[in-house]
Enzyme design. Structure first.
Site, mmCIF file in Angstrom:
data_model
loop_
_atom_site.group_PDB
_atom_site.id
_atom_site.type_symbol
_atom_site.label_atom_id
_atom_site.label_comp_id
_atom_site.label_asym_id
_atom_site.label_seq_id
_atom_site.Cartn_x
_atom_site.Cartn_y
_atom_site.Cartn_z
ATOM 1 N N GLU A 113 -6.072 -12.572 5.253
ATOM 2 C CA GLU A 113 -5.228 -13.551 4.540
ATOM 3 C C GLU A 113 -3.801 -13.012 4.410
ATOM 4 O O GLU A 113 -3.580 -11.938 3.846
ATOM 5 C CB GLU A 113 -5.840 -13.853 3.165
ATOM 6 C CG GLU A 113 -5.200 -15.054 2.506
ATOM 7 C CD GLU A 113 -5.899 -15.431 1.197
ATOM 8 O OE1 GLU A 113 -7.141 -15.350 1.126
ATOM 9 O OE2 GLU A 113 -5.176 -15.810 0.258
ATOM 10 N N HIS B 153 3.221 -17.430 -0.429
ATOM 11 C CA HIS B 153 2.113 -17.551 0.518
ATOM 12 C C HIS B 153 2.603 -18.102 1.860
ATOM 13 O O HIS B 153 2.298 -17.565 2.917
ATOM 14 C CB HIS B 153 1.029 -18.453 -0.074
ATOM 15 C CG HIS B 153 -0.180 -18.558 0.788
ATOM 16 N ND1 HIS B 153 -1.107 -17.550 0.860
ATOM 17 C CD2 HIS B 153 -0.596 -19.534 1.631
ATOM 18 C CE1 HIS B 153 -2.051 -17.900 1.706
ATOM 19 N NE2 HIS B 153 -1.767 -19.103 2.191
ATOM 20 N N LYS C 217 -11.812 -15.291 -7.166
ATOM 21 C CA LYS C 217 -11.662 -15.185 -5.697
ATOM 22 C C LYS C 217 -10.420 -14.349 -5.382
ATOM 23 O O LYS C 217 -10.433 -13.495 -4.495
ATOM 24 C CB LYS C 217 -11.565 -16.587 -5.092
ATOM 25 C CG LYS C 217 -11.529 -16.627 -3.587
ATOM 26 C CD LYS C 217 -10.144 -16.483 -2.995
ATOM 27 C CE LYS C 217 -10.172 -16.559 -1.480
ATOM 28 N NZ LYS C 217 -8.887 -16.237 -0.848
ATOM 29 N N ASP D 234 -20.334 -2.055 1.414
ATOM 30 C CA ASP D 234 -21.032 -3.316 1.641
ATOM 31 C C ASP D 234 -20.428 -4.407 0.747
ATOM 32 O O ASP D 234 -20.745 -4.499 -0.443
ATOM 33 C CB ASP D 234 -22.521 -3.085 1.320
ATOM 34 C CG ASP D 234 -23.377 -4.312 1.547
ATOM 35 O OD1 ASP D 234 -22.833 -5.427 1.643
ATOM 36 O OD2 ASP D 234 -24.605 -4.158 1.607
HETATM 37 C C1 MEV Z 1 -5.790 -17.151 -2.838
HETATM 38 O O1 MEV Z 1 -6.481 -16.426 -1.848
HETATM 39 C C2 MEV Z 1 -6.074 -16.596 -4.187
HETATM 40 C C3 MEV Z 1 -5.471 -17.368 -5.355
HETATM 41 O O2 MEV Z 1 -5.866 -18.745 -5.284
HETATM 42 C C4 MEV Z 1 -5.986 -16.728 -6.614
HETATM 43 C C5 MEV Z 1 -5.669 -17.479 -7.888
HETATM 44 O O3 MEV Z 1 -5.480 -18.703 -7.867
HETATM 45 O O4 MEV Z 1 -5.616 -16.793 -8.931
HETATM 46 C C6 MEV Z 1 -3.982 -17.356 -5.299
#
Ligand code: MEV
Length: 437
Positions: A85, A392, A279, A295
């Site tokens: 990513e 991003h 995530k 792992d």
């Molecule tokens: C993207 O990979 C992760 C985010 O969505 C985490 C979040 O929203 O805190 C930017």
């Protein structure tokens, strides 16, 4: 239509590929070229990778990046991260730099106990099985003495075996809950070998126990396996500073701290936000786990189960302001290894561990937790200020340009252009099309 195949794993790599290309790609040479272009010319290295799994036909590259400037418990680290990513490593590096000027990260290993179970069916008298267990426990402990010899020399091994009555949740279900200290090894093979040996001894002793046969209710082992839920193998990572120190580029510290704490509280309350919030944390943790040959599926499963331990899935991080001090922390279960498994085998894993000053498993727990905390800090910092897309999309620009097969010259012009303009897929397409006209 592809036909079923038998004895596939016995075929040579070349035969496997020919079978594949014939059955699934209409003998198209392009498929062959795609697979072969990732083969390594270094035969020894290629064979090493071929042997990691069955039916290996190629290698699958992921970027191996580094995030410098992490100060952890007063020591400087450059963290290796394997992730596809675009913005993750940039975000980690930004968070590292931010906290470098504010005291860095602190970590503390809370506990290191791993566990596994022998799951048993028994529909007889409860007192009888508990009495039997007390009698055979010494024999169960002795049964694994060969397996645990080396681990014991180093100070680890089996810690205890308990018989647990789980019949309220599932009629007839008991378990031998076994706890282990596996030191610098993740210990999956060690734990599973111990459990299987304990299971065999338990069943053998049960089969020859007269009381069970008298009652026709001999306990039966259903399965034996380690657990990837490790809430007794916990690490904490944190950062803290005075609220004024959060003041930056025109944002005042108090507003930032308030919005930040609120964002974490929302993730603590609302599952839809909590999953995305976590995530983001796993972006950091998984990339360290992959780089260090651990792992990531085990870590993911264990951490998410822990996030739901109160019966409701929630944020893995906490943030608060008390007496003018902003504190942000994470507490997670992590069963990691810095010896055994891929660690001594995969050259890049060895490199990653060297880069991290050859950490113990406990030190690696701290580093992985810091990577998760840093990632979460960077995400929330963007979310409550500029929004996530600005950073991003800037990082994603290169992927869009590569999709458009941009030349180096076109890329350079695009990067220049998008330093002052908002990146979006359509804006990048329009820009390149205009250049090419
Ligand atoms: C993207 O990979 C992760 C985010 O969505 C985490 C979040 O929203 O805190 C930017």
């Amino acid at each position: 239509m592809p036909v079923p195949v038998s004895g596939f794993s016995k075929k040579s790599k070349q035969e496997k590929i020919e079978w594949l290309v014939h059955n699934y790609f209409n003998d198209n040479e392009d498929a062959l070229i795609t697979l072969k272009q990732y083969w390594n010319n270094n035969t020894r290295l290629q064979e090493l990778h071929d042997d990691f799994t069955e039916n290996t036909i190629s290698n699958y590259y992921l970027p191996f990046g580094i995030a410098p400037n992490f100060k952890i418990n007063g020591r400087m680290y450059t963290i290796p991260m394997v992730i596809e990513e675009s913005s993750v490593i940039a975000a980690a590096s930004n968070a590292a730099k931010f906290w470098l000027d504010r005291g860095g990260f602190n970590t503390e290993v809370i506990s290191t106990i791993k566990n596994g179970q022998v799951h048993i069916d028994y529909f007889g008298n409860k007192e009888l099985i508990f009495k039997f267990f007390a009698d055979v426990k010494p024999a169960l402990l002795v049964s694994i003495s060969d397996i645990e010899k080396n681990m014991k020399v180093r100070g680890g091994g089996l810690l205890d075996i308990e018989l647990i009555d789980t019949t309220e949740a599932l009629p007839g279900y008991f378990q031998l809950h076994c706890t282990f200290e596996t030191l610098d090894a993740m210990g999956a093979n060690f734990i599973n070998s111990c459990l299987e040996e304990i299971a065999i001894t338990f069943e053998q002793k049960a089969a020859s126990h007269p009381e069970f046969s008298k009652n026709s209710t001999t306990p039966k082992v259903v399965l034996s396996i380690l657990s990837n839920y490790v809430p007794e193998c916990m690490v904490r990572a944190s950062v803290r500073c005075a609220v004024e120190e959060l003041t930056e580029n025109g944002t005042d510290g108090e507003t930032f701290a308030r919005d930040f704490v609120r964002a974490v509280d929302i993730a603590r309350t609302e599952i839809r936000r909590a999953v995305t919030h976590n995530k983001g944390i796993m972006n950091g943790i998984d990339s360290v786990i992959l780089a260090t040959g651990n792992d990531f599926r085990a870590v993911e499963a264990g951490i998410h189960a822990f996030a739901a331990k109160e019966g409701k899935y929630t944020s893995l991080t906490q943030a608060n302001v008390e007496d003018g001090i902003f504190t942000f922390s994470i507490e997670i279960p992590l069963a990691l290894g810095t010896v055994g498994g891929l660690t001594g085998l995969h050259p890049l894993v060895k490199f990653a561990l060297q880069l991290l000053h050859n950490p113990s498993a406990q030190e690696l727990m701290g580093i992985a937790a810091v990577a998760g905390l840093a990632q979460n800090f960077a995400a929330i910092r963007s979310l409550v200020t500029t929004g996530i897309q600005k950073g991003h999309m800037k990082m994603h620009l290169m992927n869009i340009l590569n999709q458009l097969e941009a030349t180096s010259d076109e890329k350079e012009k695009a990067i220049q252009h998008f330093t002052k303009n908002t990146v979006s897929h359509i804006a990048a397409v329009n820009f390149i099309e205009k250049l090419r006209r």
